[in-house]
Design an enzyme around this catalytic site. Sequence first.
Site, PDB file in Angstrom:
ATOM      1  N   HIS A 469       0.837  -1.204   0.000  1.00 40.47           N
ATOM      2  CA  HIS A 469       0.000   0.000   0.000  1.00 40.47           C
ATOM      3  C   HIS A 469       0.875   1.259   0.000  1.00 40.47           C
ATOM      4  CE1 HIS A 469      -3.631   2.373   1.246  1.00 40.47           C
ATOM      5  NE2 HIS A 469      -2.685   3.173   1.720  1.00 40.47           N
ATOM      6  N   GLU A 470       1.816   1.326   0.928  1.00 46.95           N
ATOM      7  CA  GLU A 470       2.669   2.516   1.001  1.00 46.95           C
ATOM      8  C   GLU A 470       3.591   2.604  -0.215  1.00 46.95           C
ATOM      9  OE1 GLU A 470       1.871   4.723   2.981  1.00 46.95           O
ATOM     10  OE2 GLU A 470       0.543   3.484   4.216  1.00 46.95           O
ATOM     11  N   HIS A 473       1.885   4.674  -2.821  1.00 45.77           N
ATOM     12  CA  HIS A 473       2.043   6.109  -2.612  1.00 45.77           C
ATOM     13  C   HIS A 473       3.439   6.567  -3.034  1.00 45.77           C
ATOM     14  CE1 HIS A 473      -1.773   6.761  -0.743  1.00 45.77           C
ATOM     15  NE2 HIS A 473      -1.522   6.014   0.318  1.00 45.77           N
ATOM     16  N   HIS A 476       3.982   6.842  -6.763  1.00 49.77           N
ATOM     17  CA  HIS A 476       3.242   7.990  -7.283  1.00 49.77           C
ATOM     18  C   HIS A 476       4.130   9.234  -7.268  1.00 49.77           C
ATOM     19  CE1 HIS A 476      -1.048   9.954  -7.349  1.00 49.77           C
ATOM     20  NE2 HIS A 476      -0.310  10.313  -8.373  1.00 49.77           N
TER      21      HIS A 476
END
Length: 676
Positions: A469-470, A473, A476
Amino acid sequence: MTAPTNPLLDTLSLPRFADLAPAQIAPALDEAIARHEAMVEALTTARPTDFAGAWLPYERANTEIGAIWSAVSHLHGVADTPELRAAYAEGQRRLVENDMKVGQNRDLYEVFVALSVSPAFATLPEADRVAVEHAIRDFTLSGVALEPEARDRFSAISVELSGLSNEFGSAVLDATDAWSGGDRRGRSRRDLRRGQGDVRGCRQGEGQAGWLVTLQQPSVNAVLTFAENRDLRARMYRAFATRASDQGPNAGEFDNSGRIARILELRHEGAKLLGFADPVAWSLETKMAPNGAEVIAFLRDLARRAKPAAERDLAELKTFAAEHLGIADFEPWDAGFVSNRLRQDRYAVDAQVVKAYFPVERVMEGWQTLMERLFGIKLVERDDVSLYHDDARFFDVVDESGAVFAGLYLDLHARTGKRGGAWMAQARPRLQDGNTIAVPVAYLVCNFAPDGGETPSLLSHNDVTTLLHETGHCIHLLFTKVNRPSIAGTNGFEWDAIELPSQLMEDFAWDKDVLTGMSGHYKTGETLPADLFERMVKARHFQAGMFILRQVEFALFDLLLHLGTMGSDPIEVIEAVRDEVAVIRPPEWHRFPHAFSHIFAGGYASGYYSYLYAELLAADGFEAFAEAGLVDRATGDRFREEVLARGATRPAADSFRAFRGRDPEPTAMLIRHGLQ
């Protein structure tokens, strides 16, 4: 060029953490804010109308302050001390004051408006135009159009809100660190666990028999999932659920009740000053969702679909608890323990057995392999970078030609002085400004259980999912091709779409090849057995109904509290929301709002719904990978180019359409949770 004496002012290099001291924060801000003020004075005096003259000085000054503050705020989150906390709070106050002073400067606003209507503006690159347009919007949301008295009041509100948010987060951290409990009756680790490694985050009692447990997340999870001692589970549950409240340990010292009331009062006042009906309408001005009513309807529809499954989930838990575990009076602190036992019984999936296959170093090796297969990148560790703790590591991110195009800090383990949860933050933005060229750098922070002495750090499957999940980020930010920092990577991206990359990456934790590649039993090196993986897949949607309702509960509470239609008492609002959607009811002394840092000390106020809203995009986006065979380089490259690299240069919905070829279809989200 000689590096500045104050390490915080060396903003084009990586942070010099080893040289950084709290006493250096104020002088660094003095110098950076003075330069920022001089820049504003120069622009508003000369009033240039070309991009290089009007925008680039503003961007350079903002980038310098951002670089200083990223290092300070990172240390505040991962290596807090009383001295650092005090310096951080004062620095945050000064930055908010400066931001409001700049954001309410009508002369500066008029410079950018004049730039936006100049004949040459339409010929600028898309990123340049969007950066200016976003800035004009943000000036408006900072109260630039207000009359002087209202502007001053709005500025004061913003400064006070910043201080209160900082105090809220500090109270949660202090309440977390201040409590410890355990079994003082000389029991062994067996009372806390079944198998190896699930009491990391707990520690040997000093000068007494038994084990102490803390309110650090790994310890809480271990006790509530594995502790056979029901009294210990109850004590842990109560301590965690009442942190920083009037009901918690050290209540008078850490109670966030007054801060919550004041934060809500100020948010409503600020919204009204800007002409919004409430803080929700204010928040949604920069998000995808058109209005609060649509979001609430979305959440309630999701709750309606999930509630029958959740009620079945709870009934199964209670029956199993009574018939197999001798728990006739099922309580909330039994839920994790009973769930784990039921999962084992039904699917033969023991969370402790699974963890044994995921020692952290093996997981990170497999993680790097996934990054190479999906995006053609490698991570090369460096030992010449200044770090702030032994847990921290730094990697250059290189492409297939060997060129370094980004950097990444990793900080994976829980410890005292580090706030809980997992997050990504920007350390440095991508810069290409004249002769200044710098690559983007991110922090990836988790709170995994540390090495337990007898065993290495072992990750649960949920921990692996959190890591991915991280990672979403991080990529991105790291993959951006936008040279305007304010709209590059995650910056400026609509908040209710910000979880698209992160939630999409989570689903790779359910791919057999990926998960097997991240595994290796800490004793034997054996990879995750195929039959265990198949049982995990069958158990994937176990209690999905309750999980969805929990997220809906948080999101509805956030929106309804900020709308104010149910009043301003957070306990009354959360109880009303639970009347509507919850199936497990906590005791009346439960104080969830008092540690809900996402909305009172983070960026999710009136926006917690974003996790579920963005999941519409993420679930359907992942289907593109599934259709191409999952770990597909061509699909990864398309996702990178159309979504990750574009930042906020266009609306998130447009980027999704460019990647997927159509609007998102909600069916994928329901399937993701086994609800359809």
